[in-house]
Design a protein around this motif. Structure first.
Motif, PDB file in Angstrom:
ATOM      1  N   ILE A 221       0.837  -1.205   0.000  1.00  0.00           N
ATOM      2  CA  ILE A 221       0.000   0.000   0.000  1.00  0.00           C
ATOM      3  C   ILE A 221       0.872   1.255   0.000  1.00  0.00           C
ATOM      4  O   ILE A 221       0.550   2.237  -0.670  1.00  0.00           O
ATOM      5  CB  ILE A 221      -0.972  -0.019   1.203  1.00  0.00           C
ATOM      6  CG1 ILE A 221      -1.991  -1.140   1.000  1.00  0.00           C
ATOM      7  CG2 ILE A 221      -1.717   1.299   1.327  1.00  0.00           C
ATOM      8  CD1 ILE A 221      -1.847  -2.295   1.897  1.00  0.00           C
ATOM      9  N   VAL A 222       1.996   1.193   0.723  1.00  0.00           N
ATOM     10  CA  VAL A 222       2.912   2.333   0.728  1.00  0.00           C
ATOM     11  C   VAL A 222       3.570   2.488  -0.645  1.00  0.00           C
ATOM     12  O   VAL A 222       3.681   3.600  -1.182  1.00  0.00           O
ATOM     13  CB  VAL A 222       3.994   2.175   1.824  1.00  0.00           C
ATOM     14  CG1 VAL A 222       5.011   3.307   1.741  1.00  0.00           C
ATOM     15  CG2 VAL A 222       3.354   2.148   3.209  1.00  0.00           C
ATOM     16  N   ILE A 223       3.979   1.373  -1.249  1.00  0.00           N
ATOM     17  CA  ILE A 223       4.616   1.451  -2.578  1.00  0.00           C
ATOM     18  C   ILE A 223       3.629   2.010  -3.606  1.00  0.00           C
ATOM     19  O   ILE A 223       3.968   2.880  -4.408  1.00  0.00           O
ATOM     20  CB  ILE A 223       5.163   0.067  -3.003  1.00  0.00           C
ATOM     21  CG1 ILE A 223       6.276  -0.368  -2.034  1.00  0.00           C
ATOM     22  CG2 ILE A 223       5.680   0.102  -4.437  1.00  0.00           C
ATOM     23  CD1 ILE A 223       6.842  -1.747  -2.309  1.00  0.00           C
ATOM     24  N   ASP A 224       2.389   1.524  -3.567  1.00  0.00           N
ATOM     25  CA  ASP A 224       1.355   2.036  -4.472  1.00  0.00           C
ATOM     26  C   ASP A 224       1.162   3.542  -4.269  1.00  0.00           C
ATOM     27  O   ASP A 224       1.028   4.305  -5.237  1.00  0.00           O
ATOM     28  CB  ASP A 224       0.039   1.277  -4.197  1.00  0.00           C
ATOM     29  CG  ASP A 224      -1.152   1.855  -4.943  1.00  0.00           C
ATOM     30  OD1 ASP A 224      -1.194   1.741  -6.175  1.00  0.00           O
ATOM     31  OD2 ASP A 224      -2.054   2.414  -4.284  1.00  0.00           O
ATOM     32  N   PHE A 225       1.186   3.987  -3.012  1.00  0.00           N
ATOM     33  CA  PHE A 225       1.067   5.420  -2.702  1.00  0.00           C
ATOM     34  C   PHE A 225       2.227   6.196  -3.340  1.00  0.00           C
ATOM     35  O   PHE A 225       2.021   7.233  -3.981  1.00  0.00           O
ATOM     36  CB  PHE A 225       1.057   5.617  -1.173  1.00  0.00           C
ATOM     37  CG  PHE A 225       1.027   7.052  -0.730  1.00  0.00           C
ATOM     38  CD1 PHE A 225      -0.168   7.749  -0.640  1.00  0.00           C
ATOM     39  CD2 PHE A 225       2.201   7.727  -0.407  1.00  0.00           C
ATOM     40  CE1 PHE A 225      -0.207   9.080  -0.240  1.00  0.00           C
ATOM     41  CE2 PHE A 225       2.185   9.057   0.003  1.00  0.00           C
ATOM     42  CZ  PHE A 225       0.974   9.733   0.082  1.00  0.00           C
ATOM     43  N   LEU A 226       3.436   5.668  -3.185  1.00  0.00           N
ATOM     44  CA  LEU A 226       4.614   6.354  -3.731  1.00  0.00           C
ATOM     45  C   LEU A 226       4.591   6.382  -5.263  1.00  0.00           C
ATOM     46  O   LEU A 226       5.041   7.341  -5.882  1.00  0.00           O
ATOM     47  CB  LEU A 226       5.900   5.692  -3.222  1.00  0.00           C
ATOM     48  CG  LEU A 226       6.145   5.764  -1.707  1.00  0.00           C
ATOM     49  CD1 LEU A 226       7.394   4.970  -1.317  1.00  0.00           C
ATOM     50  CD2 LEU A 226       6.264   7.222  -1.234  1.00  0.00           C
ATOM     51  N   VAL A 227       4.049   5.341  -5.879  1.00  0.00           N
ATOM     52  CA  VAL A 227       3.908   5.333  -7.341  1.00  0.00           C
ATOM     53  C   VAL A 227       2.893   6.385  -7.767  1.00  0.00           C
ATOM     54  O   VAL A 227       3.171   7.221  -8.627  1.00  0.00           O
ATOM     55  CB  VAL A 227       3.462   3.939  -7.854  1.00  0.00           C
ATOM     56  CG1 VAL A 227       2.990   4.010  -9.300  1.00  0.00           C
ATOM     57  CG2 VAL A 227       4.590   2.919  -7.712  1.00  0.00           C
ATOM     58  N   ARG A 228       1.725   6.387  -7.141  1.00  0.00           N
ATOM     59  CA  ARG A 228       0.652   7.291  -7.557  1.00  0.00           C
ATOM     60  C   ARG A 228       0.998   8.749  -7.317  1.00  0.00           C
ATOM     61  O   ARG A 228       0.497   9.631  -8.006  1.00  0.00           O
ATOM     62  CB  ARG A 228      -0.665   6.926  -6.846  1.00  0.00           C
ATOM     63  CG  ARG A 228      -1.271   5.621  -7.344  1.00  0.00           C
ATOM     64  CD  ARG A 228      -2.625   5.348  -6.722  1.00  0.00           C
ATOM     65  NE  ARG A 228      -2.566   5.113  -5.293  1.00  0.00           N
ATOM     66  CZ  ARG A 228      -2.836   6.004  -4.347  1.00  0.00           C
ATOM     67  NH1 ARG A 228      -3.217   7.224  -4.681  1.00  0.00           N
ATOM     68  NH2 ARG A 228      -2.732   5.697  -3.070  1.00  0.00           N
ATOM     69  N   HIS A 229       1.869   9.001  -6.329  1.00  0.00           N
ATOM     70  CA  HIS A 229       2.247  10.385  -6.046  1.00  0.00           C
ATOM     71  C   HIS A 229       3.531  10.797  -6.761  1.00  0.00           C
ATOM     72  O   HIS A 229       4.120  11.831  -6.429  1.00  0.00           O
ATOM     73  CB  HIS A 229       2.334  10.605  -4.536  1.00  0.00           C
ATOM     74  CG  HIS A 229       0.985  10.645  -3.874  1.00  0.00           C
ATOM     75  ND1 HIS A 229       0.366  11.818  -3.514  1.00  0.00           N
ATOM     76  CD2 HIS A 229       0.099   9.649  -3.581  1.00  0.00           C
ATOM     77  CE1 HIS A 229      -0.826  11.545  -2.989  1.00  0.00           C
ATOM     78  NE2 HIS A 229      -1.010  10.224  -3.026  1.00  0.00           N
TER      79      HIS A 229
END
Lengths: 324, 324
Positions: free
Chosen positions: B270-278
C-alpha cells in the motif's frame, strides 16, 4: 451494511474489451511461446504458425514453441533474417497488419531492462505477440465550473490504425533508441505542442498492462502513465499532422465517450486508471467518487494483467500441471 | 538513449516478498481449489489437506479439489459445521494460526458482490486460502520543509499478528456486515481518531492485490486504498489500544523503513502504491520522481496480481494445458 444486489459494471465491461485476449483468447487458444535465444519474447497464434511453417530456415516450429533459428549469430543477423520473411509476406499480402508497414522499428527484448535481441517493424510485432511498451500523458485541468477535466485528441482520419477515434492527449510507442521519459517529452512536444516550461511538471503515475487482440494480431501492451496538470488557458496544438482536434472533456462527457465505439479501445485503460487514481471511480456510492464500479478490485486487476508472468512462465511442475 | 546496465530494484525486491506465494508457491505447490457450492473460494495446501482428511463428513478431498460437503443446506449449516471442525483443531493445537482466534468473522464469497456462502473466524481463513478484503487509509501531509510526508503507525507490541511492526496509519479487514467505505470511516475514527469533518475528504484511490504466504497459511489479499490529505497540525490519536505510536515520515525516512524487517510485510504494497501514484517512484531517473525502480512495469503488475483469474480459472483446454 453492504448489499448484494447486482449492479451494472460499466468500467469492468470496457476492461474486458481491451483485455479480450487475456479473458477469452489466452485460456482457449493454442498459442505457442515465441522463443529467441532461449527467452520467451512473444506468443504465436495457430493461424500465424501455419504461415511461418513456410520458412523453416528462419522459424523452427516445435511441439511447445516457435523458435527463431538459434544459428543466427547476433542482433543484426536475427533482424535481417526476420525482415526478409516479413517483406516477402508483405509482398504476398499474407498478413493484413503488414499493409500498415511503418518503417519504424520496435526492439524485441526478453525484459525491457536487458539488451534487445532483434528489432522488427512496428506493424509486425502483433504477429508474434511481442510486448509493446508505450508512454501516455494525461493532460488535465481543474476547471472552476466544470471540475476535473481531461484533454483528449481525435486521431487524424488518415491514420493507418484507429482513424478518427478518440484517444489520449499524448501517447507514443517506445521506439528503438528512446527511453521512457525521453519518449514522453518528445511526444508531448510533437503531438500536443506542450512547451518545455510546462513539461517540467509531468509526474510518473504508474503503468497499465493489458492484453488485447484484433484482426491484426496480439497486443500485450504496457503503458507508462504520466499525469500533467495544465493551466486552464492552455490549448494543445498538434505539430505532426496525426491529430484532428483536441477537446477538453468533463467527467460526465468522458463517461459517455469512453464506452462508445468512437473511443480507441486500447487507450481506454489509461483513462480508466486516471479516473481511479483521481478518486472519480469508487467501489461504492456514498458521497465519495462520482462514478461507481461494484467490481472495483477486479477492474484494478484488469488494468494490470500479469504480462510478466505470462511471458516468463515457470516450467511445468512434475505432474505437468501449469498453475500459472 | 536508454541504457541496459543492471541497476538495483529496491521496490521489486519488496514486491517479491509480499508476493512470495504468487512468485514461488503458486507455480510449485500442489494446492487444490477449495470449492463451496460449485464455486472456488480458496486454495488448500497439501499439509492442510492431510488434516482435513480426518473430517470426511465435512471436507471431501477429491483428485482436483477440496469440497465442502454439498449436502449442507445453507449459510448457517455450512458455517456451523466448519466452525465445529475448527474448534476441534484449535483444542488439539493442529494449526498455529488458530492460537490467534479472533472471535471476529470474515464472510466467504465466490465474488464479493455475491451473497456470502459461509462465515469463518478471521484466524482460520488463511488455512483455506480464502480471499481477504481490507481497507487502508494513507494519511499524508504536504509539509513546507519536509515535502510529502506519510503518517505510519507502530502496531501495539501485544497484537497477535505482526506485534510492534510499522504499519499503515489506518487499516482494517472487511468484517461481516460492513461495507468498504463504512469500514474505512469506522477504522479511521477508532484507530486514528480522525474527526468526521476531515473524513469527508477521503478519496478512493485504487486497490492493491497480492498473494502472501507465512507459517500461518495463505493470504490472497485485496486492499481498497483511500488517500486522505491531512492538515499539517493534525496528529492521529489511537482509541482502541491497538497502536503504540503514530509517526509522520518523509520520503527518505519511508524509503529506509519500508525495506526493513520492522515493517509489516503485507502493508508495504500500500505504501509502494502510494509512492507510485504520487510520482515519487519513477521508471527512470531524469528529474522526475526521486526514487527509481528500473522494473517499474513489473512492480505495477505485482501490486495487482490476478487473484480474480487464479480463483476463477478457466477449465483446462482440450489438451489439458492450463494456460492461465
Amino acid at each position: 451494511m453492504s448489499s448484494y444486489k447486482r449492479t451494472s459494471s460499466p468500467f469492468l465491461k470496457i476492461a474486458k474489451k481491451f483485455n479480450c485476449f487475456y479473458i477469452n483468447g489466452l485460456p482457449k487458444r493454442h498459442c505457442k511461446p515465441f522463443v529467441v535465444e532461449g527467452h520467451q519474447v512473444g506468443l504465436v497464434r495457430p493461424d500465424i504458425m501455419v504461415e511461418l511453417l513456410r520458412y523453416p530456415e528462419v522459424f523452427i516450429v516445435r511441439p511447445d514453441s516457435v523458435e527463431l533459428n538459434p544459428a543466427f549469430r547476433d542482433f543484426d543477423e536475427r533482424t535481417a533474417r526476420v525482415e526478409q520473411v516479413l517483406q516477402e509476406c508483405r509482398a504476398n499480402n499474407t498478413f493484413v497488419t503488414l499493409k500498415g508497414w511503418r518503417n519504424e522499428c520496435y526492439n524485441v527484448h526478453s525484459v525491457l531492462t536487458d539488451p534487445p535481441l532483434l528489432r522488427m517493424d512496428r506493424s509486425a510485432t502483433c504477429l508474434f505477440g511481442i510486448r509493446n511498451y508505450g508512454v501516455t500523458i494525461n493532460g488535465f485541468v481543474h476547471d472552476a465550473t466544470r471540475g476535473l477535466c481531461l484533454w483528449l485528441q481525435r486521431r487524424s482520419p488518415t491514420k493507418e490504425t484507429w482513424p478518427g477515434k478518440w484517444d489520449n492527449m499524448v501517447s507514443g510507442g517506445l521506439s528503438v533508441g528512446y527511453g521512457v521519459i525521453e519518449t514522453a517529452i518528445k511526444e508531448a512536444q510533437e503531438e500536443a505542442g506542450i512547451p518545455e516550461t510546462m513539461l517540467k511538471d509531468i509526474r510518473p503515475s504508474g503503468a497499465v498492462s493489458f492484453f488485447f487482440e484484433s484482426e491484426r494480431g496480439l497486443f500485450p501492451n504496457t503503458e507508462y502513465v504520466f499525469d500533467l496538470k495544465l493551466p486552464c488557458e492552455f490549448i494543445p496544438k498538434n505539430n505532426d499532422g496525426e491529430v484532428e482536434t483536441f477537446d477538453l472533456l468533463s467527467i460526465n462527457e468522458l463517461k459517455e465517450i469512453i464506452a462508445s465505439p468512437d473511443f480507441k479501445t486500447t487507450s481506454s485503460p489509461i483513462v480508466i486508471d486516471f479516473l481511479v487514481r483521481h478518486g472519480v471511480i469508487s467501489p461504492e456510492t456514498g458521497g465519495l467518487g462520482s462514478l461507481q464500479e461494484p467490481n472495483y478490485a477486479q477492474l484494478l486487476e484488469l488494468l494490470h494483467v500479469p504480462l510478466q508472468s505470462i511471458y516468463h512462465r515457470a516450467p511445468p511442475s512434475e505432474n505437468g500441471d501449469k498453475v500459472l
